[in-house]
Write an enzyme that holds these catalytic residues in place. Structure first.
Site, PDB file in Angstrom:
ATOM      1  N   GLY A 191      47.412 150.473 -68.887  1.00 20.89           N
ATOM      2  CA  GLY A 191      47.031 150.318 -67.482  1.00 20.89           C
ATOM      3  C   GLY A 191      45.525 150.571 -67.076  1.00 20.89           C
ATOM      4  N   ARG A 219      38.004 149.345 -78.031  1.00 19.99           N
ATOM      5  CA  ARG A 219      38.728 148.030 -77.492  1.00 19.99           C
ATOM      6  C   ARG A 219      39.920 147.599 -78.113  1.00 19.99           C
ATOM      7  NH1 ARG A 219      41.056 145.766 -73.250  1.00 19.99           N
ATOM      8  NH2 ARG A 219      40.838 143.445 -72.822  1.00 19.99           N
ATOM      9  N   GLY A 220      40.857 147.680 -77.986  1.00 22.45           N
ATOM     10  CA  GLY A 220      42.159 147.436 -78.904  1.00 22.45           C
ATOM     11  C   GLY A 220      42.280 145.875 -79.407  1.00 22.45           C
ATOM     12  N   GLU A 221      41.950 145.260 -78.521  1.00 18.53           N
ATOM     13  CA  GLU A 221      41.949 143.578 -78.606  1.00 18.53           C
ATOM     14  C   GLU A 221      40.975 143.338 -79.652  1.00 18.53           C
ATOM     15  OE1 GLU A 221      42.437 141.630 -75.078  1.00 18.53           O
ATOM     16  OE2 GLU A 221      44.048 142.493 -74.441  1.00 18.53           O
ATOM     17  N   ASP A 222      39.766 143.792 -79.656  1.00 24.99           N
ATOM     18  CA  ASP A 222      38.641 143.347 -80.447  1.00 24.99           C
ATOM     19  C   ASP A 222      38.887 143.906 -81.815  1.00 24.99           C
ATOM     20  OD1 ASP A 222      37.424 142.300 -78.038  1.00 24.99           O
ATOM     21  OD2 ASP A 222      35.968 143.383 -78.129  1.00 24.99           O
ATOM     22  N   THR A 223      39.257 145.215 -82.319  1.00 25.40           N
ATOM     23  CA  THR A 223      39.043 146.020 -83.427  1.00 25.40           C
ATOM     24  C   THR A 223      40.331 146.653 -83.981  1.00 25.40           C
ATOM     25  OG1 THR A 223      38.288 147.995 -82.463  1.00 25.40           O
ATOM     26  CG2 THR A 223      36.458 146.117 -82.876  1.00 25.40           C
ATOM     27  N   ARG A 224      41.254 146.934 -83.157  1.00 22.29           N
ATOM     28  CA  ARG A 224      42.418 147.563 -83.333  1.00 22.29           C
ATOM     29  C   ARG A 224      42.983 147.320 -85.029  1.00 22.29           C
ATOM     30  NH1 ARG A 224      45.878 150.642 -80.594  1.00 22.29           N
ATOM     31  NH2 ARG A 224      45.266 149.477 -78.736  1.00 22.29           N
ATOM     32  N   GLU A 247      37.726 156.250 -70.313  1.00 19.44           N
ATOM     33  CA  GLU A 247      37.462 157.136 -71.640  1.00 19.44           C
ATOM     34  C   GLU A 247      35.937 157.623 -71.877  1.00 19.44           C
ATOM     35  OE1 GLU A 247      41.165 155.673 -74.550  1.00 19.44           O
ATOM     36  OE2 GLU A 247      38.825 155.221 -75.013  1.00 19.44           O
TER      37      GLU A 247
END
Length: 391
Positions: free
Chosen positions: A85, A53-58, A119
């Site tokens: 999307g 999840r990009g917003e959490d751990t990117r 995914e």
């Protein structure tokens, strides 16, 4: 009498086939298994697919995990797309299918993303159909919350259900994938754990699994295992000495295949890997281009911004000798072409870090003389291996 002529015909066919594969390059069709005579092994685009999840751990944990995998020469796909999307493009689905292994970073809001869950479903589809290995990583989230969709992780999933108005079938497919993932053996980060050690353990696990897969894959190449083991023995992989080993044989006997198999098997033990088809590279470019490629692979792309560098520069030598590297110079056809590399090869112990290894393949045994410590002469397939190939 008829039986005698039948067996005689089979024996003659096998004998002729053995002669052919000793003296000619044979390229199998895409639909047939690779053999020892394959010049270029099949290439998988990525070793690892990272789901997160990009917003959490990117910008934090996942970026550090990706960098650690990259330093171990593990080809890892990371999705840098910031805005997603609902529908995953076909290209991304193919990337998941082509990866050997998937690492799923479960964070508190992972289940709030329909993209992430799509995914996840695809990953477990590949696990079921293709046997893809899956390693779950629980980053500051309880595995039981993922398994049962409870706690703050379950709250995030509930918000997704309300927001996207998921069908019952779609919701159930997501729940099944989450439950299956949380039941697998994985890695869980506790509040008191150091992230650096946590990442080190994950990378070690990934390396171990990829190495095991590589060893299993090599069994599809007839006779490859014994030849790889002999080259490994000459390289003395456990020794801190910097060793140079040559692989010599006529064209089509599998020199490149053996070198590639050794490289794939041991790559996780080294900090840098360089594999170049020497003759082909120089036919399409210059020695300077090959040296720049070498330096960028082993020292990083930023080295190219410094300007003109050579193997004699103390800056280059000092950085190289801090790294344990594995180098393959494939298809060296002229001893004169190695002259530019003499400074590195002759001063190997002061050029590379302890335990570094160099493989040089050639059809010309004279090229290898006075350069390598040991030479392995590629053997043709024996009777049993030839019979396996024939069958």
């Amino acid at each position: 009498m008829a039986v005698f002529f039948l067996f005689l015909s089979i024996f003659l066919f096998v004998y002729i086939w053995r002669f052919i594969i000793r003296n000619r390059h044979i390229s199998p069709s895409p639909s047939t298994p690779s053999t020892l005579t394959t010049a270029q092994p099949q290439v998988i685009k990525h070793d690892v697919f990272l789901s997160f999840r990009g917003e959490d751990t990117r910008v934090g944990f996942t970026s550090h995990l990706y960098a650690a995998l990259d330093r171990k020469q593990i080809r890892t796909f990371i999705d840098y797309q910031l805005v997603r999307g609902d529908e995953i493009p076909e290209s991304l689905l193919r990337t998941i299918e082509e990866a050997k292994l998937s690492v799923i970073v479960f964070s508190e809001n992972y289940a709030s993303s329909k993209w992430c869950l799509e995914e996840l479903v695809k990953i477990f589809e590949c696990r079921k159909n293709n046997g893809q290995i899956v390693i779950p990583v629980f980053y500051q989230v309880d595995p039981s919350h993922v398994r049962n969709q409870t706690g703050s992780f379950g709250d995030a999933f509930a918000r997704l259900i309300r927001k996207k108005a998921l069908t019952m079938d779609k919701e159930q497919s997501f729940r099944d994938a989450l439950t299956d993932a949380a039941t697998l053996s994985g890695w869980s980060l506790g509040n008191s754990d150091l992230e650096s050690e946590f990442i080190k353990n994950i990378v070690g696990d990934v390396s171990h699994k990829l190495q095991a897969m590589s060893s299993n894959h090599s069994t599809a190449l007839f006779g490859i295992d014994v030849r790889v083991n002999k080259v490994e023995s000459l390289l003395n992989m456990e020794s801190p000495d910097v060793l140079i080993v040559g692989i010599w044989g006529v064209g089509g006997t599998g020199k490149t295949t053996i070198a590639q198999a050794v490289c794939n098997k041991v790559r996780s033990r080294f900090e840098g890997i360089f594999f170049a088809n020497f003759r082909q590279e120089l036919e399409t470019g210059s020695m300077a281009d090959l040296q720049r490629s070498f330096l960028s692979h082993l020292l990083g792309q930023e080295i190219l911004n410094i300007g003109s560098l050579s193997f004699r520069d103390s800056f280059v030598r000092e950085r190289l000798r801090r790294k344990k590297v594995f180098i393959v110079l494939d298809d060296v056809d002229d001893v004169m072409r190695l002259e530019e590399w003499r400074d590195l090869l002759d001063g190997r112990n002061s050029s590379f870090g302890p335990g570094s290894k160099v493989l040089i393949t050639s059809r010309d045994k004279q090229v290898l003389n006075n350069v390598v410590d040991e030479t392995y002469e590629v053997e043709g397939l024996n009777y049993e291996e030839s019979l396996q190939l024939f069958s």
